[in-house]
Design a protein around this motif. Structure first.
Motif, mmCIF file in Angstrom:
data_model
loop_
_atom_site.group_PDB
_atom_site.id
_atom_site.type_symbol
_atom_site.label_atom_id
_atom_site.label_comp_id
_atom_site.label_asym_id
_atom_site.label_seq_id
_atom_site.Cartn_x
_atom_site.Cartn_y
_atom_site.Cartn_z
ATOM 1 N N GLY A 147 0.810 -1.205 0.000
ATOM 2 C CA GLY A 147 0.000 0.000 0.000
ATOM 3 C C GLY A 147 0.839 1.249 0.000
ATOM 4 O O GLY A 147 2.052 1.227 -0.283
ATOM 5 N N ASP A 156 -12.527 11.156 1.929
ATOM 6 C CA ASP A 156 -12.454 10.194 3.045
ATOM 7 C C ASP A 156 -13.382 10.576 4.190
ATOM 8 O O ASP A 156 -13.447 9.862 5.200
ATOM 9 C CB ASP A 156 -11.023 10.143 3.603
ATOM 10 C CG ASP A 156 -9.991 9.782 2.554
ATOM 11 O OD1 ASP A 156 -10.212 8.791 1.842
ATOM 12 O OD2 ASP A 156 -8.967 10.492 2.465
ATOM 13 N N ILE A 195 -3.662 8.738 6.014
ATOM 14 C CA ILE A 195 -4.278 7.456 5.619
ATOM 15 C C ILE A 195 -3.200 6.497 5.130
ATOM 16 O O ILE A 195 -2.257 6.897 4.438
ATOM 17 C CB ILE A 195 -5.294 7.688 4.475
ATOM 18 C CG1 ILE A 195 -6.469 8.542 4.939
ATOM 19 C CG2 ILE A 195 -5.756 6.369 3.864
ATOM 20 C CD1 ILE A 195 -7.496 7.829 5.756
ATOM 21 N N GLU A 197 -3.462 3.358 2.626
ATOM 22 C CA GLU A 197 -4.419 2.668 1.775
ATOM 23 C C GLU A 197 -3.768 1.467 1.120
ATOM 24 O O GLU A 197 -2.576 1.465 0.815
ATOM 25 C CB GLU A 197 -5.026 3.606 0.728
ATOM 26 C CG GLU A 197 -4.094 4.141 -0.311
ATOM 27 C CD GLU A 197 -4.828 4.979 -1.344
ATOM 28 O OE1 GLU A 197 -5.924 5.490 -1.068
ATOM 29 O OE2 GLU A 197 -4.283 5.128 -2.462
ATOM 30 N N SER A 198 -4.551 0.428 0.948
ATOM 31 C CA SER A 198 -4.099 -0.814 0.332
ATOM 32 C C SER A 198 -5.113 -1.216 -0.724
ATOM 33 O O SER A 198 -6.326 -1.148 -0.489
ATOM 34 C CB SER A 198 -3.973 -1.908 1.401
ATOM 35 O OG SER A 198 -3.591 -3.148 0.834
ATOM 36 N N ARG A 201 -7.888 1.339 -1.287
ATOM 37 C CA ARG A 201 -8.887 1.727 -0.281
ATOM 38 C C ARG A 201 -8.217 1.962 1.066
ATOM 39 O O ARG A 201 -7.238 1.292 1.418
ATOM 40 C CB ARG A 201 -9.959 0.655 -0.143
ATOM 41 C CG ARG A 201 -9.449 -0.688 0.328
ATOM 42 C CD ARG A 201 -10.592 -1.665 0.542
ATOM 43 N NE ARG A 201 -10.121 -2.955 1.027
ATOM 44 C CZ ARG A 201 -10.911 -3.922 1.464
ATOM 45 N NH1 ARG A 201 -12.215 -3.741 1.475
ATOM 46 N NH2 ARG A 201 -10.412 -5.065 1.881
ATOM 47 N N PRO A 202 -8.714 2.933 1.851
ATOM 48 C CA PRO A 202 -8.147 3.210 3.164
ATOM 49 C C PRO A 202 -8.292 2.008 4.101
ATOM 50 O O PRO A 202 -9.340 1.363 4.137
ATOM 51 C CB PRO A 202 -8.975 4.396 3.664
ATOM 52 C CG PRO A 202 -9.542 5.021 2.431
ATOM 53 C CD PRO A 202 -9.784 3.882 1.493
ATOM 54 N N TYR A 232 -0.523 -2.229 9.101
ATOM 55 C CA TYR A 232 -0.963 -0.932 8.586
ATOM 56 C C TYR A 232 -0.806 0.192 9.605
ATOM 57 O O TYR A 232 -0.429 1.315 9.247
ATOM 58 C CB TYR A 232 -2.428 -1.012 8.142
ATOM 59 C CG TYR A 232 -2.708 -1.998 7.035
ATOM 60 C CD1 TYR A 232 -1.811 -2.183 5.987
ATOM 61 C CD2 TYR A 232 -3.883 -2.759 7.028
ATOM 62 C CE1 TYR A 232 -2.075 -3.088 4.959
ATOM 63 C CE2 TYR A 232 -4.160 -3.667 6.004
ATOM 64 C CZ TYR A 232 -3.252 -3.825 4.986
ATOM 65 O OH TYR A 232 -3.515 -4.723 3.967
#
Length: 284
Positions: A147, A156, A195, A197-198, A201-202, A232
């Motif tokens: 990510g 967001d 954020i 994100e991966s 998407r967050p 994450y």
């Protein structure tokens, strides 16, 4: 030993501003709260007026202790000697204050609570046991999770409102009348939320407060349950920490719950080192 207590933010800054800035780690919460009051007005945390205080061992001595309170939140002690913590309990009791809790550095807060118990019979009960950490050279996660890191943006907003409400509920943070939408809007506007994100998407977020007195504090940090144990949180905290340094922070700080060994381990691996233990005590 003398406490001066006022409802004036200007008086507090004039008397205690140098002391707050000279010890930005131990005074991190007071610095950020005072900054928020300056930006958003004295009712930023509730309808009741805040109160501020500074302690001198003698009337002609330099300031050597501080506190503030934004009702309905409890008094928060900054860098304050143990004896001054007990003396603050005397001063507030003499003013007829009714208190449900106190927070701050562990030694001074415990001294306050013990004196308050002798004065009122209220037995202190630990609500939260925390540790304050300072960044001592950032070591990003290696390997990093899949990510990328980025600033939070207006798209967001709804997700971050949902996550903030979930964070407050899970952390059992006292947030009466939480206006999650207003908080999210402000943090996005001031570029202080981040954020990870991966797959587009967050999956995690972290805050980094605006730099005040050369200090920025990381928090809140939240990863939804379905995205945990993937690294994450560590990655987004590393990104937020690097952002704070790039914005001019000489000290980057964060609090962890001592009941959560995972987060304490993760942040130490990133390069955070303990400063002091802090506590929130209910006064029942």
């Amino acid at each position: 030993m003398t406490w001066t207590i006022t409802a004036s933010l200007d008086e507090f800054r004039a008397a205690a501003g140098e002391y707050l800035a000279a010890h930005p780690a131990e005074n991190t919460a007071l610095l950020t709260i005072a900054d928020r009051l300056e930006r958003n007005g004295l009712n930023a945390f509730g309808a009741q007026p805040p109160r501020f205080g500074w302690w001198r061992p003698r009337p002609d001595a330099p300031v050597d202790g501080v506190f503030l309170q934004t009702p309905p939140y409890p008094p928060r002690l900054g860098r304050t000697p143990v004896g001054a913590g007990a003396a603050l309990a005397d001063a507030l009791h003499a003013r007829g204050e009714a208190l449900a809790a106190v927070s701050g550095g562990k030694a001074a807060a415990l001294a306050f609570a013990e004196r308050w118990q002798r004065l009122t019979g209220a037995e202190p009960v630990v609500r939260t046991d925390e540790r304050l950490y300072r960044l001592d050279g950032l070591t990003p996660p290696s390997p990093a999770p899949e990510g990328r890191f980025r600033l939070a943006r207006s798209a967001d907003r709804e997700l971050l409102i949902e996550w903030l409400i979930a964070f407050v509920a899970e952390a059992e943070v006292m947030e009466p009348d939480l206006d999650a939408a207003a908080i999210v809007d402000q943090r996005i506007a001031e570029r202080s939320w981040h954020i990870w994100e991966s797959a587009g998407r967050p999956v995690s977020f972290a805050g980094a407060s605006p730099v005040i007195a050369g200090m920025s504090r990381i928090g809140p940090v939240y990863t939804p349950p379905e995205h945990r144990r993937n690294g994450y949180a560590g990655a987004v905290v590393a990104g937020a920490s690097a952002h704070a340094v790039a914005e001019g922070a000489g000290e980057v700080l964060l609090y962890t719950d001592l009941a959560n060994p995972t987060s304490n381990s993760v942040y130490q691996k990133l390069g955070y080192r303990p400063v002091e233990d802090c506590i929130v005590l209910d006064l029942n």
